[in-house]
Design a protein around this motif. Structure first.
Motif, mmCIF file in Angstrom:
data_model
loop_
_atom_site.group_PDB
_atom_site.id
_atom_site.type_symbol
_atom_site.label_atom_id
_atom_site.label_comp_id
_atom_site.label_asym_id
_atom_site.label_seq_id
_atom_site.Cartn_x
_atom_site.Cartn_y
_atom_site.Cartn_z
ATOM 1 N N ASP A 23 0.858 -1.271 0.154
ATOM 2 C CA ASP A 23 -0.109 -0.213 0.123
ATOM 3 C C ASP A 23 0.692 1.538 0.051
ATOM 4 O OD1 ASP A 23 -2.235 -1.334 -0.024
ATOM 5 O OD2 ASP A 23 -2.928 -0.662 1.982
ATOM 6 N N SER A 24 1.817 0.967 0.217
ATOM 7 C CA SER A 24 2.951 2.416 0.439
ATOM 8 C C SER A 24 3.265 2.811 -0.861
ATOM 9 C CB SER A 24 4.219 2.093 1.454
ATOM 10 O OG SER A 24 5.117 1.252 0.506
ATOM 11 N N LEU A 26 1.846 1.316 -4.204
ATOM 12 C CA LEU A 26 1.090 0.702 -5.505
ATOM 13 C C LEU A 26 -0.262 0.596 -5.201
ATOM 14 C CD1 LEU A 26 1.987 -0.494 -8.157
ATOM 15 C CD2 LEU A 26 1.718 -2.800 -7.216
ATOM 16 N N ASN A 27 -0.699 0.004 -4.046
ATOM 17 C CA ASN A 27 -2.223 -0.102 -4.023
ATOM 18 C C ASN A 27 -3.193 0.942 -3.097
ATOM 19 O OD1 ASN A 27 -1.413 -3.726 -3.933
ATOM 20 N ND2 ASN A 27 -2.180 -2.446 -5.613
ATOM 21 N N HIS A 28 -2.451 1.954 -2.727
ATOM 22 C CA HIS A 28 -3.155 2.941 -1.770
ATOM 23 C C HIS A 28 -2.437 4.140 -2.167
ATOM 24 C CE1 HIS A 28 -5.734 4.965 0.770
ATOM 25 N NE2 HIS A 28 -5.211 4.253 1.969
ATOM 26 N N GLN A 29 -1.107 4.352 -1.546
ATOM 27 C CA GLN A 29 -0.242 5.316 -1.883
ATOM 28 C C GLN A 29 0.598 4.904 -3.229
ATOM 29 O OE1 GLN A 29 2.092 8.627 0.548
ATOM 30 N NE2 GLN A 29 3.218 6.508 0.382
ATOM 31 N N ILE A 30 0.685 5.823 -4.098
ATOM 32 C CA ILE A 30 1.352 5.582 -5.166
ATOM 33 C C ILE A 30 2.669 6.295 -5.491
ATOM 34 C CG2 ILE A 30 1.352 5.405 -7.800
ATOM 35 C CD1 ILE A 30 -1.823 5.533 -7.687
#
Lengths: 193, 193
Positions: A23-24, A26-30
Motif C-alpha cells: 500500500d505504500s 502501489l495499492n493505496h499510496q502511489i
C-alpha cells in the motif's frame, strides 16, 4: 527488477492468508517516480512488440498502465470495469472474473468501441496469483478479435498457478518481481532467481 | 482549457438524466497524452502552491492524479478507497460519500499512514457535480490535520451546486472545463466563459 524486489522487502507487509500489502507505493499510496521506472522496464521487456493499446482493470492497475503508456508512445489505455449490475448490454464485451481477495465473482466489461480486431494489446496488472483476472482480460481481447501481444505484471506470486498457466498457454508474460515464497510468521519473502 | 472544451464537444455524449459520458478519453479509455496536457495545466493553475501530496478517489481519478503528479515533482498520489465492509478499523480515516450516479452512499477510507498533519494536499477528481465526493476528501484531509491547498477538477457541472459551495467555503478550486448547460435532446453543450 532488482529495485522492485528491494522495495517489496523494505515496504511490503506479509499478512495472514497469503496477502502481500504494498500500500505504500502501489495499492493505496502511489510512488509515481517508481511507476515511471516500472513503465520503462515494461517497454524494455516488450520492445520487440508493436503495441497499439494497453488493457488493465480498475482500480490499482490504472496508475501502472497510464505510466507504462508514456513509454509505448502514449498508446490509449482501456480499463475494464466491474459491472454494477448483471444487466449487460450488447454494446459490451463481458467476462466473469473470480476474485481471490474478495471471494466473489465480478462481471467485468469493456465497451466494444474501445477494443477491436486491429488492436495489438499489452495487458497490464498489479498482481498475478491464480490468473483469473488475466484470463478474463485475455478473453475480452479475444472476443474483440484483437491480438494479445503480452502480459506485464508488477508482482507475480510464483507459488500460485497463474503464471505457469499463462506461459503454458503460449503468452509472453513478464513479471517485474516473482515471489517464490513468503511467510506471515517471519515476514520473510524470497524471490525467484 | 480550450482543448478540453473542444474534446468534450467532439467526443462527449449527453445522456438522459444529466449524464455526460467521456468514456473515449477519461472514464473508460484514457487518452494519456491528453492527461499529460491536463497535468501541465493543473501545475500552471496551482503554481504558487507548495503541494506535498495529491489525493483522489478510485477509480477514474487515478489516471489524472498520477499524470498530474509528474508536473508537481512526482509527489505521492493517495487514492481513497471505497470500503468493502462497514467494519472500519482505527488505522483508517473514514468518511461517507453519497454517489449521485449510483444512488448509494459509500464508506470511503484512507489509511492514517498516508495522510498526516504535514501534508499540503491537492485534491484531484474527474467530475464535480453536487460536491459530495470533494467534501468527503476534504473531510479526510482535515481529520489528518493536513492543509487542503487546492481542488483540481477536470469537468465541473457548473449548473449544480458543488462548485459554488466549495468556492464559498474558501477553497481554491480550479476546473479545466465548466459546463453551463447541456441538453440530452439536442446534445448541445455550452461552457462557462
Amino acid at each position: 527488477m532488482k529495485a522492485l524486489e528491494e522495495k517489496i522487502l523494505k515496504e511490503g507487509i506479509v499478512k495472514e492468508g497469503n496477502v502481500l500489502k504494498v500500500d505504500s507505493f502501489l495499492n493505496h499510496q502511489i510512488d509515481v517516480s517508481f511507476l515511471e521506472k516500472m513503465g520503462e522496464e515494461f517497454k524494455e521487456l516488450f520492445k520487440d512488440k508493436k503495441i497499439t493499446k494497453i488493457l488493465t482493470i480498475e482500480a490499482s492497475g490504472i496508475g501502472v498502465a497510464v505510466m507504462a503508456s508514456r513509454h509505448f508512445g502514449y498508446v490509449p489505455v482501456v480499463f475494464a470495469k466491474k459491472a454494477k449490475t448483471s444487466n449487460i448490454s450488447d454494446e459490451l464485451y463481458h467476462t466473469r472474473i473470480d476474485s481471490y481477495t474478495h471471494q466473489k465473482t465480478n462481471d467485468v466489461v469493456v465497451s466494444k468501441q474501445y477494443l477491436n480486431q486491429d488492436d495489438h494489446v499489452l495487458i497490464i496488472d498489479d498482481f498475478l496469483a491464480n490468473g483469473c483476472a488475466i484470463f478474463g482480460l485475455i478473453d475480452l481481447v479475444q472476443q474483440a478479435g484483437g491480438v494479445v501481444e503480452g502480459v506485464g505484471i508488477v508482482i507475480e506470486k510464483g507459488y500460485q498457478e497463474g503464471g505457469h498457466k499463462i506461459r503454458e498457454a503460449g503468452y509472453h508474460l513478464e513479471s517485474l518481481a516473482i515471489i517464490e515464497s513468503m511467510n506471515d510468521q517471519t515476514s520473510e519473502i524470497t524471490f525467484r532467481k
